[in-house]
Design a protein around this motif. Structure first.
Motif, mmCIF file in Angstrom:
data_model
loop_
_atom_site.group_PDB
_atom_site.id
_atom_site.type_symbol
_atom_site.label_atom_id
_atom_site.label_comp_id
_atom_site.label_asym_id
_atom_site.label_seq_id
_atom_site.Cartn_x
_atom_site.Cartn_y
_atom_site.Cartn_z
ATOM 1 N N PRO A 134 -0.874 -39.354 2.324
ATOM 2 C CA PRO A 134 -0.689 -40.753 1.924
ATOM 3 C C PRO A 134 0.559 -40.870 1.052
ATOM 4 C CG PRO A 134 -2.981 -40.109 1.676
ATOM 5 C CD PRO A 134 -2.214 -38.847 1.989
ATOM 6 N N GLY A 135 1.410 -41.827 1.362
ATOM 7 C CA GLY A 135 2.659 -41.978 0.629
ATOM 8 C C GLY A 135 3.794 -41.133 1.168
ATOM 9 N N GLY A 136 3.503 -40.290 2.169
ATOM 10 C CA GLY A 136 4.540 -39.464 2.776
ATOM 11 C C GLY A 136 5.452 -40.279 3.682
ATOM 12 N N TYR A 137 6.553 -39.679 4.071
ATOM 13 C CA TYR A 137 7.565 -40.387 4.857
ATOM 14 C C TYR A 137 7.756 -39.767 6.239
ATOM 15 C CZ TYR A 137 9.083 -43.077 0.822
ATOM 16 O OH TYR A 137 9.129 -43.948 -0.243
ATOM 17 N N LEU A 138 7.953 -40.643 7.209
ATOM 18 C CA LEU A 138 8.367 -40.231 8.549
ATOM 19 C C LEU A 138 9.814 -40.653 8.746
ATOM 20 C CD1 LEU A 138 8.000 -39.253 11.486
ATOM 21 C CD2 LEU A 138 7.077 -41.524 12.023
ATOM 22 N N VAL A 139 10.617 -39.719 9.243
ATOM 23 C CA VAL A 139 12.028 -39.978 9.524
ATOM 24 C C VAL A 139 12.288 -39.687 10.993
ATOM 25 C CG1 VAL A 139 14.417 -39.353 9.000
ATOM 26 C CG2 VAL A 139 12.677 -39.268 7.181
ATOM 27 N N ILE A 140 12.735 -40.689 11.725
ATOM 28 C CA ILE A 140 13.199 -40.497 13.108
ATOM 29 C C ILE A 140 14.706 -40.681 13.074
ATOM 30 C CG2 ILE A 140 13.181 -41.443 15.454
ATOM 31 C CD1 ILE A 140 10.259 -42.256 14.938
ATOM 32 N N ALA A 141 15.455 -39.711 13.603
ATOM 33 C CA ALA A 141 16.904 -39.746 13.439
ATOM 34 C C ALA A 141 17.643 -39.204 14.663
ATOM 35 C CB ALA A 141 17.303 -38.957 12.190
ATOM 36 N N HIS A 142 18.843 -39.732 14.849
ATOM 37 C CA HIS A 142 19.756 -39.277 15.907
ATOM 38 C C HIS A 142 21.183 -39.371 15.403
ATOM 39 C CE1 HIS A 142 16.793 -39.294 19.236
ATOM 40 N NE2 HIS A 142 16.219 -40.228 18.502
ATOM 41 N N LEU A 143 22.056 -38.584 16.010
ATOM 42 C CA LEU A 143 23.480 -38.653 15.701
ATOM 43 C C LEU A 143 24.203 -39.578 16.674
ATOM 44 C CD1 LEU A 143 24.336 -34.970 14.737
ATOM 45 C CD2 LEU A 143 24.484 -36.991 13.265
ATOM 46 N N MET A 144 23.478 -40.512 17.257
ATOM 47 C CA MET A 144 24.033 -41.542 18.128
ATOM 48 C C MET A 144 23.272 -42.835 17.860
ATOM 49 S SD MET A 144 24.256 -39.672 21.841
ATOM 50 C CE MET A 144 24.955 -38.038 22.028
ATOM 51 N N SER A 145 23.910 -43.949 18.154
ATOM 52 C CA SER A 145 23.202 -45.220 18.108
ATOM 53 C C SER A 145 22.236 -45.292 19.283
ATOM 54 C CB SER A 145 24.195 -46.377 18.190
ATOM 55 O OG SER A 145 24.785 -46.424 19.487
ATOM 56 N N ARG A 146 21.363 -46.274 19.266
ATOM 57 C CA ARG A 146 20.435 -46.466 20.386
ATOM 58 C C ARG A 146 21.203 -46.623 21.695
ATOM 59 N NH1 ARG A 146 18.454 -50.503 23.327
ATOM 60 N NH2 ARG A 146 16.340 -50.240 24.150
ATOM 61 N N ARG A 147 22.263 -47.421 21.678
ATOM 62 C CA ARG A 147 23.056 -47.660 22.884
ATOM 63 C C ARG A 147 23.791 -46.406 23.331
ATOM 64 N NH1 ARG A 147 26.523 -53.065 23.080
ATOM 65 N NH2 ARG A 147 24.383 -53.826 23.080
ATOM 66 N N GLU A 148 24.385 -45.692 22.388
ATOM 67 C CA GLU A 148 25.097 -44.452 22.723
ATOM 68 C C GLU A 148 24.147 -43.422 23.321
ATOM 69 O OE1 GLU A 148 28.530 -44.597 19.216
ATOM 70 O OE2 GLU A 148 26.577 -43.671 18.817
ATOM 71 N N LEU A 149 22.948 -43.345 22.765
ATOM 72 C CA LEU A 149 21.967 -42.383 23.255
ATOM 73 C C LEU A 149 21.530 -42.719 24.686
ATOM 74 C CD1 LEU A 149 20.429 -39.882 22.253
ATOM 75 C CD2 LEU A 149 18.558 -41.414 21.616
ATOM 76 N N ALA A 177 0.700 -47.663 13.911
ATOM 77 C CA ALA A 177 0.310 -46.295 13.560
ATOM 78 C C ALA A 177 -0.043 -46.151 12.083
ATOM 79 C CB ALA A 177 1.428 -45.325 13.923
ATOM 80 N N GLY A 178 -0.045 -47.263 11.338
ATOM 81 C CA GLY A 178 -0.467 -47.220 9.941
ATOM 82 C C GLY A 178 0.636 -47.029 8.933
ATOM 83 N N PHE A 179 1.885 -47.202 9.364
ATOM 84 C CA PHE A 179 3.011 -47.080 8.455
ATOM 85 C C PHE A 179 3.378 -48.447 7.880
ATOM 86 C CE2 PHE A 179 3.545 -43.334 11.104
ATOM 87 C CZ PHE A 179 3.944 -42.369 10.195
ATOM 88 N N GLN A 180 4.107 -48.410 6.781
ATOM 89 C CA GLN A 180 4.709 -49.627 6.275
ATOM 90 C C GLN A 180 5.868 -50.026 7.196
ATOM 91 O OE1 GLN A 180 5.750 -49.094 2.129
ATOM 92 N NE2 GLN A 180 3.712 -48.399 1.572
ATOM 93 N N GLU A 181 6.418 -51.195 6.972
ATOM 94 C CA GLU A 181 7.559 -51.659 7.783
ATOM 95 C C GLU A 181 8.691 -50.633 7.718
ATOM 96 O OE1 GLU A 181 9.523 -54.471 10.221
ATOM 97 O OE2 GLU A 181 7.556 -54.800 9.321
ATOM 98 N N PRO A 182 9.172 -50.160 8.865
ATOM 99 C CA PRO A 182 10.240 -49.155 8.824
ATOM 100 C C PRO A 182 11.594 -49.764 8.497
ATOM 101 C CG PRO A 182 9.766 -49.746 11.091
ATOM 102 C CD PRO A 182 8.754 -50.471 10.234
ATOM 103 N N GLU A 183 12.432 -48.972 7.878
ATOM 104 C CA GLU A 183 13.836 -49.340 7.683
ATOM 105 C C GLU A 183 14.618 -48.723 8.833
ATOM 106 O OE1 GLU A 183 17.531 -48.948 4.490
ATOM 107 O OE2 GLU A 183 15.584 -48.050 4.026
ATOM 108 N N ILE A 184 15.168 -49.548 9.700
ATOM 109 C CA ILE A 184 15.866 -49.069 10.888
ATOM 110 C C ILE A 184 17.361 -49.336 10.727
ATOM 111 C CG2 ILE A 184 16.147 -49.342 13.387
ATOM 112 C CD1 ILE A 184 13.174 -50.163 13.484
ATOM 113 N N LYS A 185 18.143 -48.286 10.897
ATOM 114 C CA LYS A 185 19.604 -48.397 10.854
ATOM 115 C C LYS A 185 20.145 -47.894 12.191
ATOM 116 C CE LYS A 185 19.977 -47.818 5.847
ATOM 117 N NZ LYS A 185 20.539 -47.019 4.736
ATOM 118 N N ASP A 186 20.842 -48.759 12.893
ATOM 119 C CA ASP A 186 21.363 -48.444 14.213
ATOM 120 C C ASP A 186 22.846 -48.773 14.225
ATOM 121 O OD1 ASP A 186 21.722 -47.951 16.902
ATOM 122 O OD2 ASP A 186 20.430 -49.572 17.602
ATOM 123 N N MET A 187 23.683 -47.753 14.203
ATOM 124 C CA MET A 187 25.127 -47.943 14.097
ATOM 125 C C MET A 187 25.830 -46.865 14.912
ATOM 126 S SD MET A 187 25.482 -46.489 10.196
ATOM 127 C CE MET A 187 23.924 -47.261 9.726
#
Length: 197
Positions: A134-149, A177-187
């Motif tokens: 509880p209180g832990g963080y999930l990080v989903i990450a890529h070295l490309m934007s959604r479009r580039e990927l 899935a029970g998470f708070q609102e995610p912070e999404i950065k797509d650049m």
């Protein structure tokens, strides 16, 4: 037709050399610094591939932290095992839809360059949430934007349909899935979706 598992199995031995030359590693190191890892954390590296993140995560977790990792591809697991501190960390073969760890044991779950390849993103997020404290963080990450990927995957048979969800869909998956609102950065050159359990 090449299956997703065959695609990764066949490329495991040369994956790191082909995809992570020096300039990419510099970008990766900067990306990892944004993950928020602190000393003493127990971390799960989901879809570790050949263990790209392990040498970066271990120093951040420190001697009191632990890094666990898994991948569906056994040849990838073999590569990743060569990168761990044998006395402290663990890499296993496993499916994200049935993560073989107990409930609520990780401070941080990191999914780098793997999420689009999961057969059922909703179940994958539920499982990643289950193993987080509880209180832990999930990080989903890529070295490309959604479009580039999407463009990158389109050129490779076996993963050409593996896409990141649109931001609104991704946020819905996190919330379901029970998470708070995610912070999404797509650049250009970077994508992250981070949320607290």
């Amino acid at each position: 037709m090449t299956s997703r598992s065959d695609f990764f199995d066949q490329r495991a031995e040369n994956w790191e050399q082909a995809h992570y030359p020096g300039p990419v590693r510099e970008r990766l190191q900067k990306l990892i610094q944004t993950f928020g890892v602190t000393p003493g954390e127990t971390i799960l590296d989901v879809g570790t591939g050949p263990g790209i993140l392990i040498p970066y995560l271990e120093p951040l977790a420190g001697i009191s932290g632990r890094v666990f990792a898994f991948d569906l591809s056994f040849p990838m697991v073999g590569q990743a095992r060569r990168k761990t501190r044998a006395d402290n960390d663990l890499v296993v073969q496993a499916n994200v839809l049935e993560i073989p760890f107990g409930t609520g044991i990780f401070h941080r779950v990191i999914c780098f360059a793997a999420f689009p390849h999961f057969e059922d993103p909703a179940i994958a997020l539920q499982e990643m949430g289950r193993v987080l404290k509880p209180g832990g963080y999930l990080v989903i990450a890529h070295l490309m934007s959604r479009r580039e990927l999407a463009a990158h995957h389109a050129s490779h048979t076996g993963v050409e349909k593996d896409l990141l969800p649109h931001a609104r869909q991704m946020a819905g998956l996190f919330l379901a899935a029970g998470f708070q609102e995610p912070e999404i950065k797509d650049m250009p050159g970077r994508y992250t979706a981070v949320a607290r359990k």
